[in-house]
Design a protein around this motif. Structure first.
Motif, PDB file in Angstrom:
ATOM      1  N   ASN A  19      -8.137  -9.290 -40.972  1.00 12.08           N
ATOM      2  CA  ASN A  19      -8.109  -7.862 -40.642  1.00 12.08           C
ATOM      3  C   ASN A  19      -9.041  -7.475 -39.514  1.00 12.08           C
ATOM      4  O   ASN A  19      -9.259  -7.904 -38.546  1.00 12.08           O
ATOM      5  CB  ASN A  19      -8.329  -7.004 -42.227  1.00 12.08           C
ATOM      6  CG  ASN A  19      -7.735  -5.849 -42.046  1.00 12.08           C
ATOM      7  OD1 ASN A  19      -7.370  -5.229 -40.714  1.00 12.08           O
ATOM      8  ND2 ASN A  19      -7.536  -4.939 -43.146  1.00 12.08           N
ATOM      9  N   HIS A  46      -2.770 -10.886 -40.269  1.00 10.78           N
ATOM     10  CA  HIS A  46      -2.014 -10.273 -41.369  1.00 10.78           C
ATOM     11  C   HIS A  46      -1.101 -10.731 -42.160  1.00 10.78           C
ATOM     12  O   HIS A  46      -0.423 -11.529 -41.336  1.00 10.78           O
ATOM     13  CB  HIS A  46      -1.351  -8.918 -40.582  1.00 10.78           C
ATOM     14  CG  HIS A  46      -0.875  -7.945 -41.570  1.00 10.78           C
ATOM     15  ND1 HIS A  46       0.238  -8.049 -42.411  1.00 10.78           N
ATOM     16  CD2 HIS A  46      -1.228  -6.612 -41.819  1.00 10.78           C
ATOM     17  CE1 HIS A  46       0.521  -6.891 -43.012  1.00 10.78           C
ATOM     18  NE2 HIS A  46      -0.431  -6.042 -42.716  1.00 10.78           N
ATOM     19  N   GLU A 285       2.414   0.866 -42.262  1.00 13.06           N
ATOM     20  CA  GLU A 285       0.969   1.130 -42.514  1.00 13.06           C
ATOM     21  C   GLU A 285       0.466   2.381 -41.876  1.00 13.06           C
ATOM     22  O   GLU A 285      -0.894   2.703 -41.758  1.00 13.06           O
ATOM     23  CB  GLU A 285      -0.122  -0.034 -42.225  1.00 13.06           C
ATOM     24  CG  GLU A 285       0.496  -1.243 -43.241  1.00 13.06           C
ATOM     25  CD  GLU A 285      -0.526  -2.365 -43.239  1.00 13.06           C
ATOM     26  OE1 GLU A 285      -1.499  -2.458 -42.464  1.00 13.06           O
ATOM     27  OE2 GLU A 285      -0.164  -3.443 -43.687  1.00 13.06           O
ATOM     28  N   LEU A 287       0.091   3.144 -38.688  1.00 10.80           N
ATOM     29  CA  LEU A 287      -1.129   2.466 -37.980  1.00 10.80           C
ATOM     30  C   LEU A 287      -1.680   3.508 -36.882  1.00 10.80           C
ATOM     31  O   LEU A 287      -2.722   3.713 -36.447  1.00 10.80           O
ATOM     32  CB  LEU A 287      -1.253   1.246 -37.356  1.00 10.80           C
ATOM     33  CG  LEU A 287      -1.400   0.055 -38.681  1.00 10.80           C
ATOM     34  CD1 LEU A 287      -1.426  -1.329 -38.150  1.00 10.80           C
ATOM     35  CD2 LEU A 287      -2.441   0.475 -39.641  1.00 10.80           C
ATOM     36  N   ASN A 290      -3.442   6.143 -38.288  1.00 11.82           N
ATOM     37  CA  ASN A 290      -4.922   5.666 -38.762  1.00 11.82           C
ATOM     38  C   ASN A 290      -5.775   5.609 -37.647  1.00 11.82           C
ATOM     39  O   ASN A 290      -7.175   5.955 -37.478  1.00 11.82           O
ATOM     40  CB  ASN A 290      -4.859   4.170 -39.326  1.00 11.82           C
ATOM     41  CG  ASN A 290      -6.048   3.800 -40.015  1.00 11.82           C
ATOM     42  OD1 ASN A 290      -6.327   4.459 -41.056  1.00 11.82           O
ATOM     43  ND2 ASN A 290      -6.790   2.749 -39.568  1.00 11.82           N
ATOM     44  N   THR A 356      -6.322  -0.752 -37.778  1.00 14.15           N
ATOM     45  CA  THR A 356      -6.494  -0.722 -39.178  1.00 14.15           C
ATOM     46  C   THR A 356      -8.020  -0.680 -39.673  1.00 14.15           C
ATOM     47  O   THR A 356      -8.260  -0.515 -40.856  1.00 14.15           O
ATOM     48  CB  THR A 356      -6.255  -2.242 -39.891  1.00 14.15           C
ATOM     49  OG1 THR A 356      -7.177  -3.157 -39.374  1.00 14.15           O
ATOM     50  CG2 THR A 356      -4.786  -2.818 -39.777  1.00 14.15           C
TER      51      THR A 356
END
Ligand code: PLP
Length: 376
Positions: A19, A46, A285, A287, A290, A356
């Motif tokens: 990560n 990942h 996710e 991203l 994020n 992430t």
């Protein structure tokens, strides 16, 4: 045989990564705010990414572009869907420079013209035409110097129109956010004007999203902040999360013919597996969201640091410019605080982490930065 010595190296040997962290051979763990130069999008190693490439390698690793490869179509479909460019076509290659080289060549084929307009502080790669339109004379060889080109200041609409008026311009190439230029964001009004002027003077607008694309800016492409649709968009870096892959997204007005563009390795199974895994992970996710949320958080946290002269960028592509050279600070961040950061010029730290990244990791970085700044 020795290595051709072109890279200044940090005295660190990464042994593994997961990560946002890299571990070296001595077992020391580093927070990665550099992302291997804006390459790591979905995080190091990942599990879905590793699984997808591993399974693919166990089936078939490579053939050629002379047979059907449904994985290329899956990649194109998913990229179109996530980026909002469903109607564009995808040409796959292996790196950022190659993506721009093909974009410039396609523009020249399409228009029958040869001059390229590029901008101060730009970087577009090191192949022949790409490096010719990079604003760094030091890396342009006499061979590259033969490309016809015009260098303009960024954000100067009237200079752009004067250069286009001459009528010999095949393409205007501009980064979504300038990377090596120090995370400089072109003004939305300038990009809008560039879009209109390119149409008026029959030149091709190429958006180099190699560094700023694939969610890094907090939108899938940085130019989407300006609400434009370029003729060609070049991608690489985050596209494969470290597996070499690049590509260009091409407006439907460009008509291909067999042999017009081509490459041996571009779009191979392993690259497609990497590219598909990246898009799937980015989607599940969230991203891009994020990158925006954590990027904005980082911007708010560094805003109060008095030593920072200017903060530039968007999402997780952030430049922190100081009044003084930052080589020592960067070294202290790395060796004392165990944090990797990027750099541009002498005075700017560049933050290009995996998408992430979390808010606690931002807090950790800001505390470390303040500690280091208070030492110097
Ligand atoms: C904006 C931009 N364009 C092009 C490139 C070249 O990409 P590559 O090194 O994959 O050839 C880079 C690499 O740093 C870049 O940042």
């Amino acid at each position: 045989m020795k290595l051709f010595d072109v890279y200044p190296l940090f005295d660190i040997v990464p042994a593994s990564a997961i990560n946002c962290y890299i571990t070296d051979y001595n077992g020391v763990e580093y927070l990665d705010l550099y992302g291997g130069h804006a390459v790591i999008s979905v995080g190091h190693s990942h599990p879905d990414y590793v699984k997808k490439i591993t399974e693919q390698l166990n089936r078939i690793g490579f053939y050629s572009n002379s047979v059907q490869n449904p994985m290329q179509e899956e990649l194109a479909f998913k990229l179109g869907e996530l980026s909002g460019y469903q109607d564009y076509a995808l040409f796959l290659c292996n790196s950022g420079a190659e993506a721009n080289e093909n974009a410039l060549k396609l523009a020249s084929f399409h228009t029958g013209k040869a001059r390229i307009i590029y901008f101060e502080k730009s970087f577009h790669g090191r192949t022949s035409a790409a490096v010719a339109v990079t604003d760094n004379p030091k890396i342009i060889s006499p061979l590259n110097d033969t490309v016809r080109r015009t260098l303009l200041p960024l954000n100067d609409v009237s200079a752009l129109e004067s250069a286009l008026q001459i009528g010999d311009v095949a393409a205007v190439i501009v980064e979504g956010i300038q990377g090596i230029g120090g995370c400089r964001v072109p003004e939305p009004a300038f990009l809008k004007a560039a879009e209109q002027l390119c149409e008026k003077y029959e030149a091709v607008l190429i958006l180099d999203e190699i560094q700023s694309g694939y969610g890094r800016s907090g939108k899938f492409f940085a130019h989407q902040y300006a609400d434009i649709r370029p003729d060609i968009i070049s991608v690489a870096k985050g596209m494969g999360n470290g597996f070499p892959i690049g590509g260009i997204l091409i407006n439907p007005k460009f008509k291909p013919w067999f042999g017009m563009l081509g490459t041996t390795f571009g779009g191979n199974y392993l690259a497609c597996a990497a590219g598909i895994a990246v898009l799937d992970i980015m989607k599940t996710e969230k991203l891009v969201d994020n990158a925006l949320a954590v990027g904005n958080y980082l911007l708010s946290k560094v805003a109060g640091i008095p030593q920072i002269k200017e903060i530039r960028g968007k999402g997780l592509m952030i430049g922190l410019e100081f009044d003084f050279p930052i080589a020592t600070i960067r070294k202290q961040l790395l060796y004392d605080e165990k944090i990797f950061t990027g750099v541009t010029g002498t005075n700017t730290i560049r933050i290009l982490p995996p998408l992430t990244l979390t808010k606690p990791q931002v807090d950790h970085f800001v505390e470390a930065l303040v500690r280091v700044l208070n030492k110097s």
